[in-house]
Design an enzyme around this catalytic site. Structure first.
Site: not given
Length: 183
Positions: A106-110
């Protein structure tokens, strides 16, 4: 295998923590919750508070050398808080430096963008991160699960909670393969 789960004190998407955690346990591995502060983390079900979970290790005292792999659960706030913490960024980068596999949903690659480890890699995420990933030198793809082995380690990424089953199956397979190769 000993697998680190890195989460901020608040903002992790509960299902993106609990389903991979359970998959790791069911596979006979040891999940370890690492955070920026001791105590508990507060999980969320989208924008609503959900359960709390005890922290096993504090990132400033933890070393990637102590783990075989890293799982980064999402939630909008979770990676946003983590990418502002130098120790959390360094911890995540350490898995790449040491050639250990990483899985992010989800947003973890930020956090991976902040750690400057997406350059030259192909990955997926929640669609709103695609420009950030491209600006950081990565290639964003819209796939349920993407495994990238362009680098010292394998990176497994997934888009959203609806992809969790495939995400868990894939990262467990990749972790097992990379673990056998290292041992």
């Amino acid at each position: 295998m000993r697998i680190a789960f890195l989460a901020a004190p608040e903002g992790v998407e509960q299902v993106e923590l609990t389903e991979p955690w359970q998959a790791v346990k069911d596979a006979g591995h040891e999940p370890v919750l690492v955070s920026t502060r001791p105590g508990e983390i507060q999980a969320f079900d989208h924008l609503d508070k959900a359960d709390t979970f005890p922290v096993d290790a504090v990132v400033r005292e933890a070393s990637p050398d102590s783990f075989d792999a890293l799982v980064l659960p999402g939630g909008v706030a979770n990676p946003d808080f983590l990418r502002l913490d130098e120790k959390a960024v360094a911890f995540a980068r350490g898995f790449f430096d040491n050639g250990r596999p990483v899985a992010a949903i989800c947003h973890a690659p930020w956090l991976l963008v902040e750690a400057d480890v997406v350059r030259g890699r192909e990955l997926t995420s929640w669609p709103s991160l695609r420009t950030d990933i491209r600006n950081a030198g990565g290639t964003w793809v819209n796939e349920q699960v993407k495994v990238c082995d362009n680098g010292p380690n394998k990176l497994v990424t997934s888009r959203k909670p609806g992809d969790l089953k495939a995400f868990c199956e894939t990262f467990l397979e990749v972790f097992a393969e990379q673990g056998q190769g290292a041992g």
